[in-house]
Design an enzyme around this catalytic site. Sequence first.
Site, short mmCIF file in Angstrom:
data_model
loop_
_atom_site.label_atom_id
_atom_site.label_comp_id
_atom_site.label_asym_id
_atom_site.label_seq_id
_atom_site.Cartn_x
_atom_site.Cartn_y
_atom_site.Cartn_z
N HIS A 147 -3.56 -5.75 0.77
CA HIS A 147 -2.67 -5.99 2.16
C HIS A 147 -2.81 -7.49 2.40
CE1 HIS A 147 -2.57 -1.53 3.59
NE2 HIS A 147 -3.62 -1.39 2.80
N GLU A 196 -1.37 -8.67 4.95
CA GLU A 196 -1.34 -8.92 6.58
C GLU A 196 -2.71 -8.95 7.07
OE1 GLU A 196 -0.93 -6.16 4.89
OE2 GLU A 196 -1.30 -4.43 6.09
N CYS A 228 0.82 -1.19 0.10
CA CYS A 228 0.00 -0.08 0.00
C CYS A 228 0.83 1.27 -0.10
CB CYS A 228 -0.91 -0.15 1.18
SG CYS A 228 -2.39 1.05 1.10
#
Lengths: 729, 230
Positions: B203, B205, B86
Amino acid sequence: MSDITPEVIAGHGLDDEEYANILRILNREPNLTELGVFSVMWSEHCSYKSSKKWLRTLPTEAPWVICGPGENAGIIDIGDGEAVVFKMESHNHPSFIEPYQGAATGVGGILRDVFTMGARPVANLNALRFGSPDHAKTRHLVAGVVAGIGGYGNCIGVPTVGGECTFDAGYNGNILVNAMTVGVAAKDRIFYSAASGVGNPIVYLGSKTGRDGIHGATMASAEFSEDAEEKRPTVQVGDPFTEKLLLEACLELMATDAIIAIQDMGAAGLTCSSFEMASKGGLGLEIDLDKVPAREEGMTAYELMLSESQERMLMVLKPGREAVARAIFEKWELDFAVIGHTTDTKRMVLSMSGQVVGDLPIDPLAQSSPELDRSWTPAPARPVVTADEVPAPNDPAAALGRLVGCPDLAAKRWVWEQYDHMVMADTVGRPGGDAAVVRVHGSSKALAVTSDCTPRYCAADPLEGGRQAVAEAWRNLTAVGARPLAVTDCLNFGNPERPEIMGQFVGCIQGMGEACAALDFPVVSGNVSLHNETNGQAIPPTPTIGGVGLLDDVAGAVTIAFKAVGEALVLIGETRGHLGSSLYLREIEGRTDGAPPPVDLEAERRNGDAVRRLIEAGRISACHDVSDGGVLVAVAEMAMAGGIGADIQVPADAPPPHAWLFGEDQARYVLAVNDAEAVLADAAEAGVPAARIGVTGGKILTVGGADAISISELKAIHEGWLPDYMSAP
Amino acid sequence: MQAAVIVFPGSNCDRDVQVALAQSMGAPPCMAWHGDSDLPAVDLIVVPGGFSYGDYLRSGAMAAHSPVMRAVVERAKQGVPVLGICNGFQILTETGLLPGVMMRNAALRFVCRDVCLRVESTASIFTRRYRPGQVIRLPVAHMDGNYFTDDETLKRLADQDRVAFRYCDGAGKSDVAANPNGSLDDIAGIFSKERNVLGMMPHPERLADPLLGGTDGRPMFDGLIEALAA
């Protein structure tokens, strides 16, 4: 000749009686700075002068409440040495004048209220009320407010996980932007605002002070007229990046033992924060305004004291700990200045260029500020509308389509997709359900959070509407499997000088108080926003309730989405088919009359507790509370969320079918269950009405095997309205 | 095996990456402050999401000139794997480690939602645990994810198999509706020429834990750790 002319006094929103009071307190004429301080401290926004008397009647205690109303935010115990800190606050007036910055700074302000107490914010919510979609300003306000909330929350990195967004012509001239923040703190590291000790340094932290937002609190305490746009300079400008630095720096400093007291500078800036800290500590302060970090040269004492520049904090440090604090703030590249010290005089002494520019007693401006007992008249009772007075729809499926596609029920995906709702990687229950579910970081516990209010019920019957707002919040937390713990409230009303408006306020408070007491759901923080009127037209009474609950095991949370075909649908609670003040009546029949559904608080408690036990026992695969639009809308929302259809059977002994399908009786839930017999037996044992009303399956929703509408068609209507509205030329 | 997560003032996905890495590594990575010009010796560097320095200039533009990024660029040139997520991707393009620029989303709005991605190349340390053409689901959350570059660079990225992920629908088909930001050629992530730098807007994560609704991000971290620990 004096600077303090009648025009100047009136321009500060002070009436003759208040000014006479000032002369009596000071025993002399105030200077302009002092007059400005009185004006903001005695404004409705800061002093709660019209509402104090009634707020005191709300239940605020429970064994798990650590700190009730009166501090920056309320605090509850969630076990394991952890506490939840939360509050909701309005930023209505600024958001109407300048929607992006008004909403953004509303988010910034409520975040500061929470982290100033030592909590890391973990979730934001927003309850938004806009005017009619047909009103010329509505689209612009929706776009600006949503972008502003996202712009601030996304940057600071706190997920925005829930809220409300509805439309009503009653908000055409006064939209509502109610922002809520929930944070988590270590129970033994909570910080309060009461100053203590004499001679301790007063420290200014954060951004520099500019000329923005002067008299924001006074502006927020007056009605709008046609010239609202001219008030744009009173709206502050937000800087979420600085707030992120301030958050991290404060939490880092709080991990040391340097702080005695801390308070954010919100409404009325340096004035309100310094008076609050001194008043709560029973102390006085001496402040040298030359030391206040200023954005511009030549700022006057008046401007420095009344500026509402954002991202600032005031703190009392332990003596000798300035160096520790300074090092942390310099690491985060934030301003840090010792601007004065505590005294035992109980006076606020302001100096500038070696001259005393203000000398005021603390208490008459803070804790013992004026309190009014305004006259009020109860709202007249409305007649009950019976089901036979309301025509049945020719086609229930078409009526359902109109309801799920109406502005209030239409999907708000266009809104929450502009909010980062997943940052911090603990969002277990995302927006769009009954309550959002946020895991307590590093644990298997979770918080459930929601905001609720049904203004059309409050307008029809403030007492019942107040009860219902609390009950619905409690129900939404229950529906995800959480134990509801406490609420924050944001009370939005019109001009309290009008007895009928005051009557709405009193009624809502009474209803809320009854519900909070019956449901063991105390109020721990809140905010009052009055004078939401334009040209004498008040908003519908809107006491927004922010609820927080706890799940001991996050894996046990349930959602509204159907999970499997062939599951039985069970309706919990009694269905009488109440159509008065319902969404069906408004959207299908174009009527807004009738008493709202009565709230039976004992039934709420019994039914909700039974549903929660069923969830904890793992007997429920999906759960949804029944609210706007009744049973059929609830089932449709569950079907759309899961992509699985259902067939509903109206029971033979029911009220007329349209009243059964669309009535808004309270204390009800729809459950999807695998073993209906077991659930019905459990419900019977708990003395809770429960009935099998259908089965999941297929890709269409049918009522009694007929009146079909496909899930994809429903979804297209439900999801389509808001993006189409916002992109229309 | 040791990893570092870079922390700028305004980073806000640093902790999320820390948690995801710790889950795969069994121990937390170290956190490197933006002002530090010397990085510890690490096997993996992650530049996380957020709003570095507020991103009041162009996203990532200021961070690209921070002391720590000079060290990151140097390590990347030595072959240390660098993952930019990002805002991290935006920063890596601003440093020149990855080609192209990030423009404002085509809809001019912030967008946060799950998207489907087609894994275009598994020939990297980041994507080795996925199958070629596999469709995975990860969230995006950004204002400036509209990837753009010139025709020549685009052709080079394609010829050198340097597109890591493209936005697609659930069936693996790319089209306008499946692209959340208008990025050129539906690009969601790209590799450097040496394939040791990956920048991606989604993302991983955020979906590496079943409680959060999915685990399609986890193979990236597991694969990295497995390869680097060997």
